[in-house]
Write a protein that holds these residues in place. Sequence first.
Motif: not given
Length: 182
Positions: A5-25
């Motif tokens: 997404m514009d604001y970050g990336a989603f990562a599947d951590i075992g069936g649940v998506d978590g957000l990696i915000h652009v400031s934490d990439l």
Amino acid sequence: ISRLMDYGAFADIGGVDGLIHVSDLSHSHVHNAADVVKVGEKVTVKVLKIEPDKGRIALGLKQVQPDPWDGVTSQFAPGGTFDATVTRAMDFGAVIQLAPGVEGLCPIAELSWSRVNKVEDIVKAGDHVRVKVLNIDPPRKRMTLSLKAAAGAPWTGAEAKYPQGELVECPVKSTTDFGAFV
């Protein structure tokens, strides 16, 4: 990485998506998540925050990477001059990158020995410049830089270059009631 997404990336951590915000990439400034990660890429992340009531998980990619500010004073000692790249021009100065993840501010007053009305008149994003490190505050990850100090004072050697009584042709920069600046 499951989606971008514009604001970050989603990562599947075992069936649940978590957000990696652009400031934490990344430790460096990130404009677009696609510049750092790709869909389908496997990454190691750190869980930063879980909000079960909102169904949110905050993840960090830069938190599992070495901090580029560790040991920055030994690499970029105050008083030293270094080649760097302008990353952003702002009203009050230019943000300049000395190494990936290590940026400093060159205040508008430190851009030139001449008066600067607009930062972009001196530097633009992408310009390669030579800067002098004025000071470093590692705990706050702040560094003050100077283009004019790296260039040297224009008065150095002026007596030899412009001996008293010599005629010199030069452009008029501005005029005032009391005279002209050349």
